[in-house]
Design an enzyme around this catalytic site. Structure first.
Site, PDB file in Angstrom:
ATOM      1  N   LYS A 181      96.166  -7.334 -18.306  1.00 50.04           N
ATOM      2  CA  LYS A 181      95.701  -8.015 -17.094  1.00 50.04           C
ATOM      3  C   LYS A 181      94.906  -9.264 -17.491  1.00 50.04           C
ATOM      4  O   LYS A 181      93.996  -9.186 -18.332  1.00 50.04           O
ATOM      5  CB  LYS A 181      94.769  -7.044 -16.365  1.00 50.04           C
TER       6      LYS A 181
HETATM    7  C1  E4P Z   1      92.884  -4.503  -8.946  1.00 51.27           C
HETATM    8  O1  E4P Z   1      93.553  -4.400  -9.931  1.00 51.27           O
HETATM    9  C2  E4P Z   1      91.410  -4.516  -8.921  1.00 51.27           C
HETATM   10  O2  E4P Z   1      90.916  -3.697  -9.947  1.00 51.27           O
HETATM   11  C3  E4P Z   1      90.870  -3.991  -7.642  1.00 51.27           C
HETATM   12  O3  E4P Z   1      91.852  -3.721  -6.683  1.00 51.27           O
HETATM   13  C4  E4P Z   1      89.634  -4.630  -7.155  1.00 51.27           C
HETATM   14  O4  E4P Z   1      89.229  -3.988  -5.989  1.00 51.27           O
HETATM   15  P1  E4P Z   1      87.764  -4.086  -5.363  1.00 51.27           P
HETATM   16  O5  E4P Z   1      87.695  -5.340  -4.563  1.00 51.27           O
HETATM   17  O6  E4P Z   1      87.646  -2.868  -4.511  1.00 51.27           O
HETATM   18  O7  E4P Z   1      86.802  -4.091  -6.527  1.00 51.27           O
END
Ligand code: E4P
Length: 231
Positions: free
Chosen positions: A84
């Protein structure tokens, strides 16, 4: 739509996998830091629990050289890991290089359709628009998701859309109706997908009625040993 859990917590992952409907896991530095375990070993343990699903693991560098170094390292940890990267100029530059090396990349922190267009062109495997965080600042996460779906469909980009930062079942339903390939959600949102008050009420009624007439209907659902004792 594939369902991913957005967590690095092993108990949540094990519990989620027991239902047979989880297709993968997304993590981020915040989620991994909460678990306070060595990053590499922890990610490999997640991969071993999930077995055939895809697991996203994020770099922490923000310059192209650092992102490339970390991404190439993370990609060696397990065949199911998707690296990522943040959607910043250095991240997109690194993506273009990594995608030519056949390293699968999930581009994260996407908040607009122009960002999504760029990462598709650079060869992202997943694009992760964050719906909930857009809603938090009174923008419309679902509109951004709709724009991304339209652009990707118009040009048949192979990048899969991973709707992220889903905060409630309506986000999940809207993403599924738009044809997002994947929705990733915290465990508590996943649990909400099961719930309906009429299901609970209906089941309570069935059980009460069954109990009332149990004697007349026989004891076929008791284990054999208990049946003999009961006679
Ligand atoms: C996605 O890969 C992220 O880790 C995640 O969806 C972030 O979500 P949040 O806004 O609840 O932290």
């Amino acid at each position: 739509m594939k369902i991913f859990l957005d967590t690095a917590n092993l108990d949540e992952i094990r519990e989620g996998m027991s239902f047979g409907v989880i297709d993968g896991i997304t993590t981020n530095p915040t989620l991994v830091a909460k678990e306070k375990k060595p990053f590499r070993e922890h990610l490999i343990e997640i991969c071993n629990i999930v077995k055939n699903g895809e697991i996203s693991a994020e770099v922490v560098s923000t310059d192209t050289a650092g992102i490339l170094r970390e991404a190439r390292e993370i990609a060696t940890w397990h065949p199911n890991i998707i690296v990522k990267l943040p959607t910043i100029p250095d991240g997109v530059r690194a993506l273009s290089i990594l995608s030519k090396e056949n390293i699968r990349v999930n581009m994260t922190l996407v908040f607009s359709s122009p960002q999504a267009l760029l990462v598709a062109k650079a060869g992202a495997y997943f694009v992760s628009p964050f719906l909930g965080r857009l809603d938090d600042i009174s923008a419309d996460g679902l509109t951004v998701l709709r724009e991304i779906m339209d652009i990707y469909q118009a040009y048949k980009y192979p990048t899969q859309v991973l709707a992220a930062s889903l905060r409630h079942p309506l986000h999940v339903v809207a993403a599924a109706r738009m044809g997002a390939h994947i929705g990733t959600m915290p465990y508590k949102v996943f649990e909400m997908l099961f719930k309906h008050p009429l299901t609970d009420k209906g089941l309570e009624g069935f059980q009460k009625d069954w109990e009332k007439a149990r004697e007349a209907m026989g004891d076929i659902f008791l284990p054999a040993a208990a049946r003999t004792q009961a006679r």
